[in-house]
Write a protein that holds these residues in place. Structure first.
Motif, PDB file in Angstrom:
ATOM      1  N   ASP A   1      -7.419   1.719   3.651  1.00  0.00           N
ATOM      2  CA  ASP A   1      -8.789   1.481   3.220  1.00  0.00           C
ATOM      3  C   ASP A   1      -8.807   0.265   2.287  1.00  0.00           C
ATOM      4  OD1 ASP A   1     -11.489   1.756   2.767  1.00  0.00           O
ATOM      5  OD2 ASP A   1     -11.242   3.278   1.196  1.00  0.00           O
TER       6      ASP A   1
ATOM      7  N   PRO B   1     -13.649  -4.783   5.884  1.00  0.00           N
ATOM      8  CA  PRO B   1     -12.454  -3.936   5.923  1.00  0.00           C
ATOM      9  C   PRO B   1     -11.353  -4.605   6.735  1.00  0.00           C
ATOM     10  CG  PRO B   1     -14.423  -2.700   6.520  1.00  0.00           C
ATOM     11  CD  PRO B   1     -14.811  -4.144   6.518  1.00  0.00           C
TER      12      PRO B   1
ATOM     13  N   ILE C   1     -10.171  -3.714   1.553  1.00  0.00           N
ATOM     14  CA  ILE C   1     -11.249  -4.656   1.814  1.00  0.00           C
ATOM     15  C   ILE C   1     -10.720  -6.078   1.649  1.00  0.00           C
ATOM     16  CG2 ILE C   1     -13.532  -5.466   1.138  1.00  0.00           C
ATOM     17  CD1 ILE C   1     -13.509  -2.679   2.388  1.00  0.00           C
TER      18      ILE C   1
ATOM     19  N   ALA D   1      -9.430  -3.211   8.627  1.00  0.00           N
ATOM     20  CA  ALA D   1      -9.406  -2.570   9.937  1.00  0.00           C
ATOM     21  C   ALA D   1     -10.344  -3.252  10.926  1.00  0.00           C
ATOM     22  CB  ALA D   1      -9.772  -1.091   9.814  1.00  0.00           C
TER      23      ALA D   1
ATOM     24  N   ALA E   1      -7.255   1.547  11.027  1.00  0.00           N
ATOM     25  CA  ALA E   1      -8.395   2.404  10.696  1.00  0.00           C
ATOM     26  C   ALA E   1      -7.913   3.805  10.336  1.00  0.00           C
ATOM     27  CB  ALA E   1      -9.365   2.462  11.874  1.00  0.00           C
ATOM     28  N   GLY E   2      -8.410   4.302   9.221  1.00  0.00           N
ATOM     29  CA  GLY E   2      -8.009   5.624   8.756  1.00  0.00           C
ATOM     30  C   GLY E   2      -6.688   5.658   8.039  1.00  0.00           C
ATOM     31  N   GLN E   3      -5.984   4.512   7.973  1.00  0.00           N
ATOM     32  CA  GLN E   3      -4.694   4.451   7.294  1.00  0.00           C
ATOM     33  C   GLN E   3      -4.726   3.565   6.056  1.00  0.00           C
ATOM     34  OE1 GLN E   3      -1.179   3.982   9.973  1.00  0.00           O
ATOM     35  NE2 GLN E   3      -2.692   3.761  11.593  1.00  0.00           N
TER      36      GLN E   3
ATOM     37  N   HIS F   1       0.830  -1.209   0.000  1.00  0.00           N
ATOM     38  CA  HIS F   1       0.000   0.000   0.000  1.00  0.00           C
ATOM     39  C   HIS F   1       0.866   1.260   0.000  1.00  0.00           C
ATOM     40  CE1 HIS F   1      -3.378   2.653   1.005  1.00  0.00           C
ATOM     41  NE2 HIS F   1      -2.613   3.169   1.954  1.00  0.00           N
TER      42      HIS F   1
END
Length: 339
Positions: A61, A48, A63, A50, A57-59, A27
């Motif tokens: 995205d 997700p 799936i 996360a 989370a928030g870093q 990523h």
């Protein structure tokens, strides 16, 4: 290099510890893009990443999707490279189909590491499929040359990585059988719950004595038999190996130092240390730290890696960098780690 298009990738087993490290590295890599992340279990629904690793989370995205064989055609059209962070037998089952679809496969399992088929069966308990490339490179990154046409690359195990990097430069100086004592954090056992690897249950102890499947892999990598005793420690990640080897007559500290310098002076992810390394120095990094000292006509080597990075995900990305003629440490020099 500035105009290199992003190379689309997929990770199988992305829900596991090594898999999620791969997801994070790809990523954030400047030249690889993560297009698919498939879970390592038979989950029915996408979710997700996360939800399994809230710290992302928030870093990230990303799936997690379940894998179905009818997705192969779509995958082959959209992806160039696949990383397998699956159980050994699962990798052996799926790799031929991915290769036949024209994908480049970096496999982090032990399914393709051992060249001898009988040694493989004894170590892993199953026969490899027949429809595989004739030559499967063993990807100890600093000692492998990939030319960018290989279909399948076997990424070494974590214990063999630290042991082989420590021993290979000095094998011509050693007279006899090296002995490797290595301690790994509990993440080396994987994410699947088990009582004996529960953090609260673990006490420093040897395991797999004289039976561990990494012994023949280390012996294959260094070209000599080896005595290998792994230990499980009550810490999350990292490996510290202490290696003892009898030296040929007259071998000096200067000779040993020169051998390591010649082997690794141009290798950015191996650090030759003046003091024995500590696990805290390598956790979250793609480095292998090595310290060697001559004592009473023996060589004592201390070496440390992060088992999930240099021992798995980061080495796979390092090999992919080499495959596509990128700098070996590209995308790997920032300290991190998900687990």
């Amino acid at each position: 290099m500035e105009h290199v298009k992003s190379i689309p990738c997929a990770v199988f087993g992305a829900s596991g510890y090594s898999g999620v490290e791969l997801v994070s590295l790809l990523h954030n890599h400047p030249h690889f893009s993560l297009e698919y992340a498939f879970s390592s279990s038979a989950r029915e629904d996408a979710e997700p990443i996360a939800s399994l690793y809230p710290q992302l989370a928030g870093q990230l995205d990303v799936i997690l999707q379940p894998w179905h064989s009818d997705l192969l055609s779509q995958l082959a059209q959209q992806v160039r490279v696949v990383f397998l962070a699956l159980p050994h037998e699962a990798s052996a089952a799926i790799a031929p189909a991915l290769i036949n679809a024209g994908l480049v496969v970096f496999d982090l399992s032990g399914a393709f590491r051992l060249r001898d088929s009988s040694a493989h069966f004894q170590a892993y308990g199953f026969a490899r499929p027949d429809d595989l490339p004739t030559e499967i490179p063993y990807g100890l990154a600093e000692w492998t040359t990939l030319i960018g046409t290989e279909q399948l690359i076997a990424v070494p195990g974590c214990y063999p990585t630290v042991s082989s990097l420590a021993l290979k430069p000095v094998m011509s100086l050693i007279d006899g059988v090296p002995m490797v004592n290595a301690v790994s954090g509990v993440s080396g056992a994987g994410r699947k719950a088990a009582g004996h690897t529960s953090f609260c249950e673990v006490s420093l102890a040897a395991y797999g004595v004289a039976t561990h499947r990494h012994q023949p892999e280390i012996a294959q990598a260094i070209g000599r038999d080896v005595i290998f005793v792994p230990h499980l420690g009550n810490f999350k990640r990292g490996i510290l190996a202490t290696i003892y080897a009898p030296l040929k007559s007259g071998v000096s500290q200067a000779t040993v130092d020169k051998a390591y310098q010649q082997a690794y002076a141009a290798e950015p992810l191996v650090r030759l240390c003046q003091q024995p390394p500590a696990i805290k120095n390598v956790v979250g990094t793609a480095f292998c730290d090595i310290h060697a000292v001559v004592h009473q006509n023996h060589l004592i080597i201390c070496a440390a890696i992060d088992n999930l990075l240099k021992g798995a995900a980061a080495q796979a990305v390092q090999l992919a960098n080499q495959y596509f003629d990128f700098a070996p440490a590209l995308g790997l020099q920032q300290r991190g780690g998900v687990v």
